[in-house]
Design an enzyme around this catalytic site. Structure first.
Site: not given
Length: 310
Positions: A165, A188, A256, A259, A282, A291
């Site tokens: 990110r 995150k 983004h 990514r 994730h 994806y």
């Protein structure tokens, strides 16, 4: 948001602050998450105070009725909140309500059992392999100084080559230079992951470091702004925007998107979905599975071009 907190009863304002502090300290919630939760829950509490005709305390908040909850959601809709944003706000409200119930012995079932609004998840919009490659060669080319071109190229290479990110790339410090064979990244929720460093990324960062006019000391940011401070993410976004206009790429060609491109191209090359999840950091595999939908959509596009309908 700042205008909502003063209208909360002191006890509720303090409860909100305590809950957010716990999320940050014990659960490692990111600053952006904390800010969003503060905004959403403060709006909710301010609404309840007005709708119920009084401030109330934690017990009253935890025991919110179905009619109260519907009225709040209706008001949020009326002010233009999307289904996706309302679902996020409801998630924050549920988390706060559970916390409040633990401290007031109230029954939070009504709030916790509320269904989130349905919304269609948007598919990631990656660049093509040629588009991503062109972006790495073009970003920053309009900068006045060579070291800024090298900086922007290095950052973009980290996004596309490692799947970082932009916040993760800009969080690197001088201690991360030269890049090791594998990089520990904090993403995150304070989750850390190990990302292998491809030679192109290491070379791009080394090329930037060689011409950067500032000392890259371990305790300071690796990527510097023109005056030596940390790089504002908006500078990279703007550089990509100018580059994509020169290249004729779509408006979705954002930092983004690089990514997204990393993940999509890796999957198309036969990458394992679980491994890609770990590389991206994730928390849920369902996020990474988006994806596969992108890959399937591209396959159908190729199929339809090869076999046009009569």
């Amino acid at each position: 948001m700042a205008g909502l907190i003063p209208f909360l009863a002191p006890a509720l304002g303090q409860a909100l602050a305590d809950w957010l502090a716990q999320l940050a300290a014990l659960e490692g919630a990111a600053p952006n998450t904390i800010a969003a939760y503060r905004r959403d829950v403060a709006r909710y509490l301010a609404f309840l105070a007005q709708h119920q005709g009084g401030a109330g305390g934690l017990a009253r908040v935890a025991a919110t009725t179905q009619a109260d909850l519907r009225a709040w959601m209706a008001e949020e809709r009326a002010r233009g909140l999307s289904s996706r944003s309302l679902a996020r706000a409801l998630s924050a409200v549920k988390t706060f309500t559970a916390w409040a119930a633990d401290r007031s012995e109230a029954e939070p079932t009504t709030v916790l059992s509320a269904r989130s609004p349905r919304y269609r998840r948007t598919l990631p919009r990656p660049l093509s392999e040629d588009g991503a490659s062109a972006m790495l060669g073009e970003i920053g080319q309009d900068a006045r100084e060579d070291w800024i071109i090298a900086r922007d190229t290095a950052i973009a290479t980290l996004l596309y080559g490692l799947g970082l990110r932009i916040s993760e790339a800009l969080a690197l410090t001088g201690a991360d230079h030269p890049l090791p064979q594998s990089l520990r990244v904090t993403g995150k929720g304070g989750r850390t992951r190990i990302v292998p460093v491809i030679p192109a990324a290491a070379e791009a960062v080394a090329a930037y470091a060689a011409v950067c006019p500032y000392d890259l000391v371990p305790s300071e940011p690796l990527f510097r702004g023109a005056r030596g401070g940390a790089v504002n993410p908006r500078l990279i976004q703007a550089a990509m925007e100018r580059a994509r206009l020169r290249l004729g790429l779509p408006a979705s060609a954002t930092p983004h998107a690089l990514r997204h491109s990393f993940a999509t191209h890796l999957l198309a090359a036969g990458g394992d979905l679980r491994a890609i999840q770990e590389l991206l950091g994730h928390a849920s595999l369902s996020t990474t599975q988006g994806y596969t939908a992108v890959d399937a959509a591209r396959l159908m596009e190729v199929y339809e071009k090869a076999h046009p309908r009569a």
